[in-house]
Enzyme design. Structure first.
Site, mmCIF file in Angstrom:
data_model
loop_
_atom_site.group_PDB
_atom_site.id
_atom_site.type_symbol
_atom_site.label_atom_id
_atom_site.label_comp_id
_atom_site.label_asym_id
_atom_site.label_seq_id
_atom_site.Cartn_x
_atom_site.Cartn_y
_atom_site.Cartn_z
ATOM 1 N N SER A 112 4.298 -0.180 -1.732
ATOM 2 C CA SER A 112 4.117 -0.934 -3.115
ATOM 3 C C SER A 112 5.236 -0.697 -3.752
ATOM 4 O O SER A 112 5.872 -1.576 -4.359
ATOM 5 C CB SER A 112 2.676 -0.722 -3.654
ATOM 6 O OG SER A 112 2.946 1.010 -4.092
ATOM 7 N N HIS B 298 -7.111 7.558 -0.437
ATOM 8 C CA HIS B 298 -5.779 6.877 -0.235
ATOM 9 C C HIS B 298 -5.905 5.942 0.774
ATOM 10 O O HIS B 298 -5.231 4.783 0.869
ATOM 11 C CB HIS B 298 -4.651 7.992 0.130
ATOM 12 C CG HIS B 298 -3.214 7.113 0.119
ATOM 13 N ND1 HIS B 298 -2.825 6.613 -1.281
ATOM 14 C CD2 HIS B 298 -2.417 6.996 0.972
ATOM 15 C CE1 HIS B 298 -1.587 6.198 -1.062
ATOM 16 N NE2 HIS B 298 -1.359 6.412 0.209
ATOM 17 N N HIS C 204 0.829 -1.256 0.140
ATOM 18 C CA HIS C 204 0.005 0.092 -0.027
ATOM 19 C C HIS C 204 0.882 1.165 -0.199
ATOM 20 O O HIS C 204 1.603 1.409 0.702
ATOM 21 C CB HIS C 204 -1.208 0.164 1.209
ATOM 22 C CG HIS C 204 -1.686 1.306 1.302
ATOM 23 N ND1 HIS C 204 -1.680 2.183 2.365
ATOM 24 C CD2 HIS C 204 -2.784 1.618 0.562
ATOM 25 C CE1 HIS C 204 -2.653 3.117 2.095
ATOM 26 N NE2 HIS C 204 -3.018 2.825 1.023
ATOM 27 N N SER C 205 0.461 2.090 -0.792
ATOM 28 C CA SER C 205 1.307 3.332 -0.909
ATOM 29 C C SER C 205 2.809 3.050 -1.208
ATOM 30 O O SER C 205 3.035 2.737 -2.339
ATOM 31 C CB SER C 205 1.117 4.182 0.273
ATOM 32 O OG SER C 205 1.411 5.417 0.382
ATOM 33 N N LEU C 206 3.734 3.912 -0.458
ATOM 34 C CA LEU C 206 4.957 3.658 -0.864
ATOM 35 C C LEU C 206 5.267 2.305 -0.648
ATOM 36 O O LEU C 206 6.393 1.645 -1.155
ATOM 37 C CB LEU C 206 5.922 4.437 -0.287
ATOM 38 C CG LEU C 206 7.256 4.805 -0.858
ATOM 39 C CD1 LEU C 206 7.260 5.391 -1.852
ATOM 40 C CD2 LEU C 206 8.152 5.219 0.363
#
EC number: 3.1.1.-
Length: 669
Positions: free
Chosen positions: A403, A625, A399-401
């Protein structure tokens, strides 16, 4: 009435835990509000706890700390530590009041409520029970002799316990003082199974309680026996077939406490949604009969300190080498403004991830993720030996960074890894990853920054499975794939998904990173499972309340052969894309790569958060987000994609990449 005996009667011991959620409800989010209550461990776990307890008190167990733990619950996600009588998560750190729970060995329980007596009082009751031995007294004989005026010494059954005692003296002998003795409280044992907790002194005349069956004494009744349920339906944790490991982003604010807590909380909620959707879909013929998913968080962030400074090296330009010079050290929290907290939280916890990851912290971030993922997997493998034997599959959700970090790791991951110990290497995962789900990640930005494209790893992907031989050719030119693990964008996975909320300001598309020209003819696939809603607003804003009927790709092909129309979820209004020239060779390569990277021939999947009648996309982006963890549609998508039967033929028609009609220069149409 129980018969008297010189031997202590056999009692059933029941273990309890104090919680506001049920360990044996796999759909529980473990984040419920409300008062905690005592809940009993089911027979399978109860027997394991009692057996381990007896091993410890008889010193038949190793003194290693882990040897005094018992894994419990329907999912096997929690562990009871017997020396401390606490229950904690097994795979992630405790960070909230719901994570560390109290456990009690229920030897005594309150007769009126069936709840266990707390440990301290239970110990005093048991101490008196072992000293008084009330099970050795035959009250019927004592009372009968009192009435008939007989000498109690003539009865050997009474002589063996209290010689030359009258019934009054015997009543006194059946009492045991409770600490502190100044309270005047005592326990009166009626027999080997029942006792009364009584008030002493003057309070005894005013106390309201249950009267003894033997005397005029009143008190609170407790019993030394719990009801035994022959079959409670629990025979041990379920055998997991598909394991999800979830990697979060950096998140700067309050990283040591709140960030870790929020992440485990959202994972608990999402795990609950997955289990709910699994139960809904379990009768669907598209889902495998043995499908059993599980989700574990990878809490890597609490191991790092981004406020640390690099020690100056002698001779560095711009460095003051005077040892007496004191550096001014400050953190993000020190320079942050308190206004508009919702926006600043998004900027501080999300947007700042990218510059942090591009700094000197990058290497430590990657190693921390690898180290924690390997630790969790190693522990999972030890606790669930069947997983390797049954060839269980592993999926990573970033998730988010998070990934982006996983994308970096999988780019350098060997195509296949052999079993190694957790201390051997911090450069790669010690397990093979079957699939990678990117949730709202800026992976596209880093691919653009590195001027790289996504390309299949040779030996991985759809073509390596025999079941797909009729749909994808494994004998292709070498330029279609890359053989090695030193290229950014070449992942050691069989399937890759890029999933995003269309209002997420961080997320980016990834189809163009495979082939820009070919991607212009592919719409992102919408994740849509419309269901009846209990909300009036949602019923107004969503007119279609009929669930979407899922069909496999093979079923659609068969319908096409029979000239039957294929009903699919509408994506976008059809468009035409004009290309300068049609490069058939490049188009064929792009088409093959998309199929190799994902059996659906699609990387990009989009969903929409539930909104009411009135919504504002600029306000919605603040929550977009983090909307992934509460999306039922997304949870259902993961269940369908990982739980469906294997192979391209069994891929879901609604999830496959759809190509728009295209017009090329030179076409006569």
């Amino acid at each position: 009435m129980q018969e008297s005996s010189q031997e202590e009667p056999v009692h059933y011991v029941q273990w309890f835990y104090l919680s506001n959620y049920d360990l044996y409800d796999e759909t529980s989010s473990m984040e419920l509000t409300g008062a905690q209550s005592w809940r009993r461990f089911l027979n399978y776990d109860n027997n394991a706890l009692e057996a381990k307890y007896n091993e410890i008190i008889t010193e038949e167990v190793s003194q290693e700390p882990n040897q005094k733990n018992v894994i419990v619950g329907i999912s096997g996600l929690h562990v009871v530590n017997l020396p401390t009588l606490t229950l904690k998560p097994l795979y992630w750190p405790s960070a909230s009041k719901n994570d560390t729970l109290r456990v009690v060995r229920g030897l005594w329980m309150y007769e009126d409520t069936g709840l266990p007596v707390i440990n301290e009082l239970s110990d005093m009751l048991e101490e008196g029970y072992q000293e008084v031995k009330p099970y050795a007294v035959n009250w019927d004989n004592v009372l009968k002799e009192e009435e008939e005026g007989k000498d109690s010494q003539d009865d050997p059954s009474v002589l063996s316990h209290k010689r030359n005692k009258s019934s009054k003296e015997l009543i006194d002998a059946m009492q045991w003082p409770l600490k502190p003795t100044s309270s005047g409280k005592y326990v009166f044992y009626e027999d080997g199974y029942r006792a009364l907790i009584c008030q002493g002194g003057l309070l005894s005349y005013f106390s309201k309680g249950t009267q003894s069956r033997r005397t005029s004494i009143k008190g609170m009744p407790v019993v030394r026996d719990f009801p035994y349920f022959e079959d409670d339906g629990f025979n041990g944790p379920k055998q997991v077939t598909d394991l999800f490991l979830v990697v979060h982003g950096i998140g700067q604010k309050r990283s040591e406490t709140e960030e870790r807590f929020l992440f485990t909380k959202t994972c608990n909620v999402f795990r609950s949604l997955i289990q709910i959707q699994k139960n809904i879909m379990k009768e669907d013929p598209l889902i495998r009969n043995d499908y059993e998913p599980q989700l574990l968080p990878i809490c890597w962030r609490n191991k790092l300190n981004f406020n640390s400074y690099i020690k100056p090296v002698a001779g560095d330009e711009g460095r003051v080498e005077d040892e007496e010079f004191e550096e001014n050290r400050f953190s993000i929290e020190d320079i942050e403004i308190d206004s508009i907290p919702a926006v600043r939280r998004l900027l501080g916890d999300v947007m700042s991830d990218i510059p942090y990851y591009m700094s000197h912290h990058k290497e430590s971030i990657i190693k921390s993720v690898i180290r924690e993922a390997n630790r969790v997997y190693h522990l999972w493998k030890d606790c669930n030996p069947y997983f390797l034997e049954n060839k269980g599959r592993i999926f990573i959700i970033g998730h988010s960074l998070g990934s982006t970090v996983v994308f970096d790791i999988l780019s350098l991951q060997p195509t296949f890894v052999k079993e190694i110990t957790i201390d051997d290497d911090e450069s790669c995962f010690i397990f093979d990853t079957n699939g990678f789900f990117c949730f709202g990640g800026p992976v596209g930005f880093f691919l653009h920054l590195n001027q790289q494209s996504i390309i299949p790893r040779r030996g991985r992907g759809s073509s390596r499975y025999e079941i797909n031989k009729n749909f994808i050719n494994s004998d292709v030119p070498k330029s279609y794939t890359y053989d090695g693990y030193d290229r950014y964008g070449c992942l050691a996975v069989d399937s890759f998904y890029n999933i995003y909320n269309h209002l997420d300001p961080v997320a980016m598309r990834l189809n163009p990173t495979v082939d820009l020209s070919f991607s212009k003819g592919i719409h992102p696939t919408r994740i849509l499972f419309t269901r009846k809603s209990s909300s009036i607003l949602r019923m107004i804003s969503h007119s279609n309340t009929d669930p979407v009927e899922l069909r496999s790709y093979n079923q659609s092909l068969q319908q096409n052969k029979n000239n039957e129309p294929t009903a699919v979820v509408p994506l976008e209004p059809e468009q035409t894309v004009e290309l300068e020239t049609r490069n058939f060779r490049r188009e064929e390569r792009a088409k093959w790569r998309m199929q190799e990277l994902n059996e659906n021939s699609q990387l990009d999947y989009v969903f929409t958060s539930a909104h009411g009648v009135i919504s504002n996309k600029y306000l919605s982006m603040l929550s977009a987000h983090s909307s992934y963890w509460s999306s039922e549609d997304l949870a259902c998508f993961l269940v369908v994609e990982t739980g469906r039967n294997f192979g391209i033929a069994n891929s879901i028609e609604q999830f496959r990449g759809k190509h728009m009609p295209r017009i090329f220069k030179g076409d006569s149409s």
